[in-house]
Design a protein around this motif. Structure first.
Motif, PDB file in Angstrom:
ATOM      1  N   UNK A  48       8.832  15.106  -0.938  1.00 51.35           N
ATOM      2  CA  UNK A  48       8.636  13.555  -0.477  1.00 51.35           C
ATOM      3  C   UNK A  48       7.978  12.863  -1.988  1.00 51.35           C
ATOM      4  N   UNK A  49       6.992  13.971  -2.171  1.00 49.14           N
ATOM      5  CA  UNK A  49       5.779  13.942  -2.631  1.00 49.14           C
ATOM      6  C   UNK A  49       6.294  13.852  -4.237  1.00 49.14           C
ATOM      7  N   UNK A  50       7.379  14.803  -4.726  1.00 48.28           N
ATOM      8  CA  UNK A  50       7.646  14.517  -6.056  1.00 48.28           C
ATOM      9  C   UNK A  50       8.587  12.791  -6.327  1.00 48.28           C
ATOM     10  N   UNK A  51       8.757  11.906  -4.863  1.00 49.28           N
ATOM     11  CA  UNK A  51      10.008  11.516  -5.417  1.00 49.28           C
ATOM     12  C   UNK A  51       8.581  10.215  -5.497  1.00 49.28           C
ATOM     13  N   UNK A  52       7.740  10.259  -4.565  1.00 47.01           N
ATOM     14  CA  UNK A  52       6.556   9.129  -5.398  1.00 47.01           C
ATOM     15  C   UNK A  52       5.740   8.822  -6.312  1.00 47.01           C
ATOM     16  N   UNK A  95       0.719  -1.362  -0.141  1.00 47.44           N
ATOM     17  CA  UNK A  95      -0.009  -0.254  -0.413  1.00 47.44           C
ATOM     18  C   UNK A  95       0.977   0.971   0.112  1.00 47.44           C
ATOM     19  N   UNK A  96       2.573   1.645   0.132  1.00 51.31           N
ATOM     20  CA  UNK A  96       2.670   2.448   0.675  1.00 51.31           C
ATOM     21  C   UNK A  96       3.779   2.341  -0.625  1.00 51.31           C
ATOM     22  N   UNK A  97       3.616   4.039  -0.793  1.00 58.57           N
ATOM     23  CA  UNK A  97       3.947   4.570  -2.165  1.00 58.57           C
ATOM     24  C   UNK A  97       2.487   4.948  -3.000  1.00 58.57           C
ATOM     25  N   UNK A 148       0.759  16.144   2.655  1.00 56.66           N
ATOM     26  CA  UNK A 148       2.199  15.587   3.960  1.00 56.66           C
ATOM     27  C   UNK A 148       2.018  16.928   4.223  1.00 56.66           C
ATOM     28  N   UNK A 149       1.308  18.010   3.559  1.00 57.75           N
ATOM     29  CA  UNK A 149       1.879  19.482   4.617  1.00 57.75           C
ATOM     30  C   UNK A 149       0.422  19.661   5.741  1.00 57.75           C
ATOM     31  N   UNK A 208      -2.466  14.155  -8.617  1.00 57.81           N
ATOM     32  CA  UNK A 208      -1.535  13.542  -7.642  1.00 57.81           C
ATOM     33  C   UNK A 208      -0.619  13.847  -6.755  1.00 57.81           C
ATOM     34  N   UNK A 209       0.624  14.192  -7.632  1.00 60.73           N
ATOM     35  CA  UNK A 209       0.949  15.279  -7.101  1.00 60.73           C
ATOM     36  C   UNK A 209       1.206  16.119  -5.741  1.00 60.73           C
TER      37      UNK A 209
END
Length: 157
Positions: free
Chosen positions: A99-103, A34-36, A120-121, A112-113
């Protein structure tokens, strides 16, 4: 008192997030797969699976950065508190964006980004608001108890 300022805010925050994850577990399985996925449930799965590591990180951050900043902010004026608040907000938004950009998967578009960045914020903002509210309550209780202690010391002298 210092140990209380380090542990209590982090434990309250993690307790609240833990309850949110626990009450959502029957509806959404918390597995590593589920992660990512770029949604709120992937964050909850991450929290559920790595809570020990996150707790250690939270305690270290509280001990090394937040508690000293909090103590200094209590001594300084409102401008210093405002600058510290803005810096914490910028760090939260920056880390959430990174982190959002990495995922993020570019083929899914920008929605989604931006959505994950916002989630997250929000989570970080809630974490820090609860953290600072607990610190404020600890210091408020300490401030109200101080006059009685001073009176006893003066009477003994």
């Amino acid at each position: 008192m210092k140990l209380l300022k380090v542990l209590l805010p982090v434990l309250v925050d993690f307790g609240i997030f833990g309850l949110v994850v626990y009450y959502n577990m029957p509806d959404h399985p918390m597995r590593i797969g589920e992660i990512g996925n770029g949604n709120l449930y992937s964050l909850m799965a991450y929290f559920h699976l790595f809570w020990g590591l996150l707790l250690a990180d939270g305690i270290l951050t509280q001990y090394l950065i937040i508690t000293p900043l909090w103590n200094k902010a209590r001594q300084k004026g409102p401008m210093f508190r405002f600058v510290v608040g803005v810096c914490i907000a910028l760090v939260c938004v920056s880390f959430a964006g990174a982190l959002s950009y990495i995922i993020w998967l570019p083929e899914e578009g920008y929605d989604p980004l931006l959505s994950f960045w916002w989630y997250m914020t929000e989570i970080q903002a809630i974490y820090w608001l609860i953290n600072f509210a607990v610190l404020y309550l600890i210091d408020r209780k300490k401030t109200t108890e101080t006059p009685e202690t001073d009176e006893v010391e003066i009477a003994v002298s």
